[in-house]
Design a protein around this motif. Structure first.
Motif, short mmCIF file in Angstrom:
data_model
loop_
_atom_site.label_atom_id
_atom_site.label_comp_id
_atom_site.label_asym_id
_atom_site.label_seq_id
_atom_site.Cartn_x
_atom_site.Cartn_y
_atom_site.Cartn_z
N GLU A 122 0.87 -1.20 0.00
CA GLU A 122 0.00 0.00 0.00
C GLU A 122 0.90 1.24 0.00
O GLU A 122 1.98 1.22 0.61
CB GLU A 122 -0.89 0.04 1.26
CG GLU A 122 -1.89 -1.08 1.39
CD GLU A 122 -2.76 -0.91 2.64
OE1 GLU A 122 -3.09 0.24 2.99
OE2 GLU A 122 -3.07 -1.93 3.27
N PRO A 123 0.54 2.27 -0.69
CA PRO A 123 -0.73 2.52 -1.40
C PRO A 123 -0.80 1.88 -2.78
O PRO A 123 -1.84 1.94 -3.44
CB PRO A 123 -0.73 4.05 -1.53
CG PRO A 123 0.71 4.41 -1.65
CD PRO A 123 1.43 3.45 -0.73
N ARG A 124 0.33 1.27 -3.24
CA ARG A 124 0.30 0.57 -4.52
C ARG A 124 1.34 -0.53 -4.47
O ARG A 124 2.19 -0.57 -3.60
CB ARG A 124 0.62 1.53 -5.69
CG ARG A 124 2.02 2.13 -5.66
CD ARG A 124 2.24 3.06 -6.85
NE ARG A 124 3.53 3.74 -6.81
CZ ARG A 124 4.67 3.27 -7.32
NH1 ARG A 124 4.68 2.07 -7.89
NH2 ARG A 124 5.78 3.95 -7.24
N ASN A 125 1.25 -1.43 -5.42
CA ASN A 125 2.22 -2.51 -5.50
C ASN A 125 3.50 -2.00 -6.17
O ASN A 125 3.46 -1.47 -7.28
CB ASN A 125 1.64 -3.68 -6.31
CG ASN A 125 2.51 -4.92 -6.20
OD1 ASN A 125 3.53 -5.02 -6.86
ND2 ASN A 125 2.11 -5.86 -5.35
N HIS A 126 4.63 -2.13 -5.43
CA HIS A 126 5.91 -1.62 -5.96
C HIS A 126 7.05 -2.45 -5.39
O HIS A 126 7.17 -2.61 -4.18
CB HIS A 126 6.09 -0.15 -5.55
CG HIS A 126 7.47 0.38 -5.80
ND1 HIS A 126 7.99 0.57 -7.06
CD2 HIS A 126 8.46 0.73 -4.92
CE1 HIS A 126 9.23 1.04 -6.96
NE2 HIS A 126 9.55 1.14 -5.67
N MET A 243 5.34 10.29 0.28
CA MET A 243 4.04 9.69 0.57
C MET A 243 3.64 9.93 2.02
O MET A 243 2.51 10.32 2.32
CB MET A 243 4.08 8.18 0.31
CG MET A 243 4.16 7.78 -1.14
SD MET A 243 4.32 5.97 -1.29
CE MET A 243 4.08 5.74 -3.06
N THR A 248 -0.14 9.58 3.53
CA THR A 248 -0.50 8.31 2.90
C THR A 248 0.00 7.14 3.75
O THR A 248 1.14 7.12 4.20
CB THR A 248 0.12 8.21 1.49
OG1 THR A 248 -0.33 9.32 0.71
CG2 THR A 248 -0.27 6.91 0.81
#
Length: 469
Positions: A122-126, A243, A248
């Motif tokens: 989270e907040p995204r796949n990385h 972030m 975030t």
């Protein structure tokens, strides 16, 4: 009677005008005498420079290093690669017809990083590029999944201690200089564990990055829980910082399979040119043979080790034999805090009065500018004079401190020390990373470094008197 004594004293002063007196009454050379002695090495210095930079030895240290690193690869303490490297160098130094080639046993740490994997959920796949830090423990087999707290300093971490509990601490400390910023790599896990964090990820100690993490040593404390720790790239640390500042939520999954084994047997590798007049007295030149387990260890410290070898080769090839013994030492276990050097010191310190100077090259072999020196004011003046012999290649500066993990033990006890000073601007771009390869090395710059190392070590080893302490 008083007047007779004054007349005697005046005659004595006149007799030793320009000289210093030893306690036993014999005279020391004046500095003018020493300058004249050093000037007498002008032609020898020119011959060394010509051989290294323009002659048959041109590019030799580079070519030797390329074969070595391409054949062996990285050489982590306790690894099979380091064993292979030591065997390789033992044979190579013998083939070079250096004297007293031998190995001195040392116990070194044995740590392996194993599988490593980190991903932001989270907040995204990385996918997060990581390199575990030396001596880190592993995560549980299933890994650790936790929310991240990003801090810029130890002070911020302590102020936000309540927020850090149960989280992964990400340090986004700015790079100031290596000596100051490396404290985050060394102590980051301990400080994070003190506030209840489950792991720590440290922004790589690098002045420039192309998404490349940099590894290195870190230290746990006996009274603090051990948590997994790794370095991440500058880019990922800054991204998570941005972030976080926007509020975030960040969640990371970390998996590390590091293992620590019992200490392994290794060796310091030694070779000499035995002195012609004072063989018991030693001028020591050195670099470390071990490296981290990434890249090729070409810059840290293949270059320093190989110009140290080259210094003896140049002197031997010219048929020179200094009055004192020139001793090459290729250290082992430097990356774990100078383990091999410490054991060498313990073994040889009883002869400390015979060590004239200890020299180490471990900050790259880029374009040289001069010599870092630690010692008495009188010794510094002599070294400054020796450096004038390098005017043909415009490398004459003497800096006020000498650096070197492996020679620090001797310098603390008053032995003069020297380190090669070169253009270090790009050094921390590649330091302890996959980028430390032969591509970083420049043969022309290595030629110049070898010439500096050979001239300085030979002249000090051949002068009639040791450097004053």
């Amino acid at each position: 009677m008083k007047y007779l004594f004054l007349i005697f004293l005046m005659n004595l002063l006149h007799q030793y005008a320009g000289k210093s007196l030893r306690r036993d009454g014999s005279s020391l050379k004046s500095f003018e005498d020493i300058k004249n002695e050093i000037a007498g090495y002008t032609n020898i210095a020119k011959a060394i420079i010509d051989l290294a930079v323009h002659g048959k030895a041109q590019n030799r240290s580079y070519e030797r290093l390329a074969v070595f690193t391409d054949t062996i690869g990285p050489r982590l303490s306790g690894s099979k690669n380091l064993e292979a490297a030591i065997k390789y160098m033992f044979s190579a130094l013998q083939e070079d017809r250096l004297e007293n080639v031998h190995l001195e046993p040392v116990k070194v740490p044995h740590w392996e990083r194993g599988e490593e994997f980190a991903v932001m959920l989270e907040p995204r796949n990385h996918s997060i590029a990581i390199l575990g830090l030396g001596n880190s423990i592993a995560t549980p087999p299933e890994g650790i999944t936790a929310e991240v707290i990003v801090v810029a300093s130890f002070d911020e971490l302590h102020k936000r201690a309540q927020e850090a509990k149960g989280k992964i601490v990400v340090y986004n400390e700015p790079f100031i200089n290596y000596g100051e910023t490396v404290q985050y790599r060394l102590q980051g896990a301990v400080e994070a564990a003190k506030v209840g964090a489950v792991a720590s990820l440290i922004r790589s100690i690098a002045s420039f990055s192309i998404h490349s993490p940099h590894t290195g040593e870190q230290s746990y404390q006996p009274d603090v829980p051990q948590i997994p720790t790794a370095c991440i790239s500058v880019e990922d640390a800054e991204m998570m910082s941005r972030m976080s500042l926007r509020g975030t939520k960040i969640v990371v999954h970390l998996r590390m399979g590091a293992k620590t084994y019992p200490d392994s047997l290794s060796f310091n590798t030694v070779a000499e040119i035995v002195g012609s007049k004072y063989p018991e007295q030693v001028v020591l030149v050195s670099g470390h043979l071990d490296s981290w387990d990434v890249g090729q260890g070409a810059m840290d410290d293949g270059g320093g080790a190989f110009i140290s070898w080259e210094a003896l080769s140049l002197i031997k090839d010219l048929g020179l034999r200094p009055k004192r013994t020139l001793r090459l030492v290729l250290w082992t276990g430097e990356e774990q805090g100078g383990v091999g050097a410490k054991q060498y010191y313990q073994l040889h310190k009883e002869n400390i009065s015979n060590f004239d100077i200890v020299m180490e090259s471990d900050e790259g072999t880029f374009k040289p500018s001069g010599l870092g020196f630690a010692g008495s004011a009188e010794a510094r003046d002599i070294v400054r004079e020796i450096m004038t012999l390098l005017q043909p290649i415009n490398v004459t500066a003497v800096y006020n401190t000498a650096d070197g993990t492996d020679i620090a033990f001797w310098m603390r006890d008053g032995v003069p020390g020297a380190s090669l000073q070169d253009d270090i601007n790009k050094y921390f771009w590649f330091h302890h990373s996959q980028g430390d390869t032969m591509t970083v090395q420049d043969p022309n710059q290595m030629n110049l470094c070898a010439a500096v190392w050979a001239v300085v070590s030979y002249v000090i080893a051949d002068m009639e008197d040791m450097l004053p302490r």
